[in-house]
Write a protein that holds these residues in place. Structure first.
Motif, PDB file in Angstrom:
ATOM      1  N   TYR A  39      10.227  -1.434 -11.261  1.00  0.00           N
ATOM      2  CA  TYR A  39       9.976   0.008 -11.223  1.00  0.00           C
ATOM      3  C   TYR A  39       9.728   0.536 -12.645  1.00  0.00           C
ATOM      4  CZ  TYR A  39      10.419   4.926 -10.119  1.00  0.00           C
ATOM      5  OH  TYR A  39      10.179   6.275  -9.983  1.00  0.00           O
ATOM      6  N   ASP A  40      10.561   0.128 -13.595  1.00  0.00           N
ATOM      7  CA  ASP A  40      10.398   0.574 -14.982  1.00  0.00           C
ATOM      8  C   ASP A  40       9.042   0.143 -15.547  1.00  0.00           C
ATOM      9  OD1 ASP A  40      12.918   1.717 -14.844  1.00  0.00           O
ATOM     10  OD2 ASP A  40      13.915   0.041 -15.878  1.00  0.00           O
ATOM     11  N   TYR A  41       8.619  -1.071 -15.220  1.00  0.00           N
ATOM     12  CA  TYR A  41       7.317  -1.567 -15.671  1.00  0.00           C
ATOM     13  C   TYR A  41       6.191  -0.697 -15.099  1.00  0.00           C
ATOM     14  CZ  TYR A  41       3.368  -4.659 -16.532  1.00  0.00           C
ATOM     15  OH  TYR A  41       2.169  -5.163 -16.950  1.00  0.00           O
ATOM     16  N   ILE A  42       6.256  -0.404 -13.816  1.00  0.00           N
ATOM     17  CA  ILE A  42       5.231   0.420 -13.154  1.00  0.00           C
ATOM     18  C   ILE A  42       5.146   1.790 -13.823  1.00  0.00           C
ATOM     19  CG2 ILE A  42       4.667   1.645 -11.012  1.00  0.00           C
ATOM     20  CD1 ILE A  42       5.857  -0.824  -9.514  1.00  0.00           C
ATOM     21  N   MET A  43       6.298   2.386 -14.094  1.00  0.00           N
ATOM     22  CA  MET A  43       6.313   3.709 -14.719  1.00  0.00           C
ATOM     23  C   MET A  43       5.809   3.649 -16.155  1.00  0.00           C
ATOM     24  SD  MET A  43       7.310   5.870 -12.439  1.00  0.00           S
ATOM     25  CE  MET A  43       6.425   4.896 -11.244  1.00  0.00           C
ATOM     26  N   LYS A  44       6.263   2.664 -16.913  1.00  0.00           N
ATOM     27  CA  LYS A  44       5.876   2.546 -18.327  1.00  0.00           C
ATOM     28  C   LYS A  44       4.366   2.360 -18.478  1.00  0.00           C
ATOM     29  CE  LYS A  44       6.505  -0.283 -22.443  1.00  0.00           C
ATOM     30  NZ  LYS A  44       7.149  -1.465 -23.014  1.00  0.00           N
ATOM     31  N   HIS A  45       3.766   1.520 -17.632  1.00  0.00           N
ATOM     32  CA  HIS A  45       2.360   1.197 -17.743  1.00  0.00           C
ATOM     33  C   HIS A  45       1.478   2.054 -16.828  1.00  0.00           C
ATOM     34  CE1 HIS A  45       3.059  -2.229 -20.369  1.00  0.00           C
ATOM     35  NE2 HIS A  45       4.114  -2.497 -19.604  1.00  0.00           N
ATOM     36  N   ARG A  46       2.105   2.989 -16.097  1.00  0.00           N
ATOM     37  CA  ARG A  46       1.376   3.892 -15.215  1.00  0.00           C
ATOM     38  C   ARG A  46       0.447   3.111 -14.291  1.00  0.00           C
ATOM     39  NH1 ARG A  46       1.702   9.076 -16.472  1.00  0.00           N
ATOM     40  NH2 ARG A  46      -0.426   9.596 -15.923  1.00  0.00           N
ATOM     41  N   VAL A  47       0.972   2.023 -13.736  1.00  0.00           N
ATOM     42  CA  VAL A  47       0.190   1.082 -12.940  1.00  0.00           C
ATOM     43  C   VAL A  47      -0.487   1.758 -11.748  1.00  0.00           C
ATOM     44  CG1 VAL A  47       0.295  -1.017 -11.548  1.00  0.00           C
ATOM     45  CG2 VAL A  47       1.594  -0.888 -13.677  1.00  0.00           C
ATOM     46  N   TYR A  48       0.197   2.625 -11.062  1.00  0.00           N
ATOM     47  CA  TYR A  48      -0.376   3.250  -9.866  1.00  0.00           C
ATOM     48  C   TYR A  48      -0.710   4.714 -10.059  1.00  0.00           C
ATOM     49  CZ  TYR A  48       1.483  -1.006  -7.831  1.00  0.00           C
ATOM     50  OH  TYR A  48       1.773  -2.307  -7.570  1.00  0.00           O
ATOM     51  N   SER A  49      -0.811   5.136 -11.305  1.00  0.00           N
ATOM     52  CA  SER A  49      -1.155   6.518 -11.607  1.00  0.00           C
ATOM     53  C   SER A  49      -2.561   6.825 -11.115  1.00  0.00           C
ATOM     54  CB  SER A  49      -1.085   6.746 -13.122  1.00  0.00           C
ATOM     55  OG  SER A  49      -1.571   8.015 -13.456  1.00  0.00           O
ATOM     56  N   LYS A  50      -2.759   7.991 -10.579  1.00  0.00           N
ATOM     57  CA  LYS A  50      -4.082   8.389 -10.078  1.00  0.00           C
ATOM     58  C   LYS A  50      -4.963   8.955 -11.179  1.00  0.00           C
ATOM     59  CE  LYS A  50      -2.795   8.760  -5.381  1.00  0.00           C
ATOM     60  NZ  LYS A  50      -3.515   8.586  -4.205  1.00  0.00           N
ATOM     61  N   GLU A  51      -4.411   9.048 -12.369  1.00  0.00           N
ATOM     62  CA  GLU A  51      -5.203   9.609 -13.491  1.00  0.00           C
ATOM     63  C   GLU A  51      -6.096   8.554 -14.078  1.00  0.00           C
ATOM     64  OE1 GLU A  51      -2.388  11.248 -16.228  1.00  0.00           O
ATOM     65  OE2 GLU A  51      -1.551  12.552 -14.711  1.00  0.00           O
ATOM     66  N   ARG A  60       6.041  10.108  -6.251  1.00  0.00           N
ATOM     67  CA  ARG A  60       7.311  10.012  -5.525  1.00  0.00           C
ATOM     68  C   ARG A  60       8.205   8.958  -6.145  1.00  0.00           C
ATOM     69  NH1 ARG A  60       4.053  11.298  -0.836  1.00  0.00           N
ATOM     70  NH2 ARG A  60       4.352  13.516  -0.477  1.00  0.00           N
ATOM     71  N   TYR A  61       9.477   9.139  -6.005  1.00  0.00           N
ATOM     72  CA  TYR A  61      10.511   8.278  -6.592  1.00  0.00           C
ATOM     73  C   TYR A  61      10.844   7.146  -5.621  1.00  0.00           C
ATOM     74  CZ  TYR A  61      15.002   7.054  -8.710  1.00  0.00           C
ATOM     75  OH  TYR A  61      16.040   6.396  -9.306  1.00  0.00           O
ATOM     76  N   LEU A  62      10.539   5.907  -5.991  1.00  0.00           N
ATOM     77  CA  LEU A  62      10.767   4.765  -5.101  1.00  0.00           C
ATOM     78  C   LEU A  62      11.586   3.663  -5.759  1.00  0.00           C
ATOM     79  CD1 LEU A  62       7.286   4.383  -3.380  1.00  0.00           C
ATOM     80  CD2 LEU A  62       9.286   5.556  -2.542  1.00  0.00           C
ATOM     81  N   ARG A  63      12.359   3.980  -6.753  1.00  0.00           N
ATOM     82  CA  ARG A  63      13.129   2.966  -7.470  1.00  0.00           C
ATOM     83  C   ARG A  63      13.939   2.089  -6.527  1.00  0.00           C
ATOM     84  NH1 ARG A  63      14.819   1.867 -12.484  1.00  0.00           N
ATOM     85  NH2 ARG A  63      14.043   3.773 -13.401  1.00  0.00           N
ATOM     86  N   LYS A 115       0.835  -1.207   0.000  1.00  0.00           N
ATOM     87  CA  LYS A 115       0.000   0.000   0.000  1.00  0.00           C
ATOM     88  C   LYS A 115       0.869   1.256   0.000  1.00  0.00           C
ATOM     89  CE  LYS A 115      -3.786   2.347   2.409  1.00  0.00           C
ATOM     90  NZ  LYS A 115      -3.395   3.609   1.838  1.00  0.00           N
ATOM     91  N   TYR A 116       1.918   1.250   0.794  1.00  0.00           N
ATOM     92  CA  TYR A 116       2.836   2.390   0.831  1.00  0.00           C
ATOM     93  C   TYR A 116       3.414   2.642  -0.567  1.00  0.00           C
ATOM     94  CZ  TYR A 116       7.049   5.108   1.742  1.00  0.00           C
ATOM     95  OH  TYR A 116       8.034   6.058   1.703  1.00  0.00           O
ATOM     96  N   ILE A 117       3.865   1.599  -1.226  1.00  0.00           N
ATOM     97  CA  ILE A 117       4.455   1.739  -2.556  1.00  0.00           C
ATOM     98  C   ILE A 117       3.419   2.266  -3.542  1.00  0.00           C
ATOM     99  CG2 ILE A 117       5.382   0.434  -4.517  1.00  0.00           C
ATOM    100  CD1 ILE A 117       6.914  -1.260  -2.403  1.00  0.00           C
ATOM    101  N   ARG A 118       2.211   1.698  -3.539  1.00  0.00           N
ATOM    102  CA  ARG A 118       1.151   2.166  -4.447  1.00  0.00           C
ATOM    103  C   ARG A 118       0.849   3.646  -4.208  1.00  0.00           C
ATOM    104  NH1 ARG A 118      -1.217  -2.724  -2.836  1.00  0.00           N
ATOM    105  NH2 ARG A 118      -2.623  -1.606  -1.435  1.00  0.00           N
ATOM    106  N   ASP A 119       0.667   4.011  -2.938  1.00  0.00           N
ATOM    107  CA  ASP A 119       0.313   5.396  -2.612  1.00  0.00           C
ATOM    108  C   ASP A 119       1.420   6.373  -2.996  1.00  0.00           C
ATOM    109  OD1 ASP A 119      -2.051   4.410  -1.599  1.00  0.00           O
ATOM    110  OD2 ASP A 119      -1.483   4.677   0.513  1.00  0.00           O
TER     111      ASP A 119
END
Length: 171
Positions: A159-171, A148-151, A138-142
């Motif tokens: 981390y690259d996968y999460i950023m590329k696919h905007r997995v936890y983006s609030k948009e 925030r940068y959590l690499r 939950k901390y990582i998702r939030d």
């Protein structure tokens, strides 16, 4: 060690915020090239959609945070949200419980008739010194959701996968 991620649509009515596809892909990246780890999609594929994704069917040894320990036999939780087969789960398995959120694990066990019934020197291994799970999923998702940068908390590939696919983006 085998990782068995739960299905997005769980039997207790909770729905994960991240799709099965993304969670599966991130797990694959996290354990890639480690022959000691294996991923199993049993809950995601075999039991998906039949409302029977109960933990009891999938484990023999459970590693979890203290917050889940507090939920197993929580009398304040509505009956329809209780863990299915919780007594069988506790009776037939062993647990590694990681300190989390300041929860007093021995107190949780002592207040629960069910947990106390099966508590012995082999059932619950409480890890409360040296390792803390204050950085959980939950901390990582939030944090990532807030930009925030959590690499440094995970493998670069994850981390690259999460950023590329905007997995936890609030948009």
């Amino acid at each position: 060690m085998e990782f068995v991620p739960c299905c997005q649509y769980r039997g207790d009515g909770k729905v994960t915020k991240t799709s099965d596809k993304h969670r599966w892909n991130m797990l694959q990246l996290a354990i890639r090239n480690n022959t000691l780890f294996r991923a199993d999609d049993y809950d995601m594929k075999e039991r998906a959609g039949i409302d029977k994704q109960y933990t009891y069917f999938t484990i023999e040894y459970f590693i979890m945070g203290a917050d889940l320990l507090a939920d197993i036999d929580n009398p304040e939780m509505p009956i329809h949200r209780h863990w299915k087969y919780r007594e069988e789960l506790i009776r037939e398995n062993k647990f590694v419980i990681m300190s989390h959120g300041g929860i007093d694990m021995p107190k949780v066990i002592s207040k629960s008739l069910l947990l106390r019934k099966y508590h012995d020197v082999t059932r619950f291994h409480l890890v409360d010194k040296g390792i803390a799970m204050e950085v959980g999923s939950k901390y990582i998702r939030d944090e990532i959701g807030m930009g925030r940068y959590l690499r440094y908390l995970m493998r670069d590939e994850v981390y690259d996968y999460i950023m590329k696919h905007r997995v936890y983006s609030k948009e």
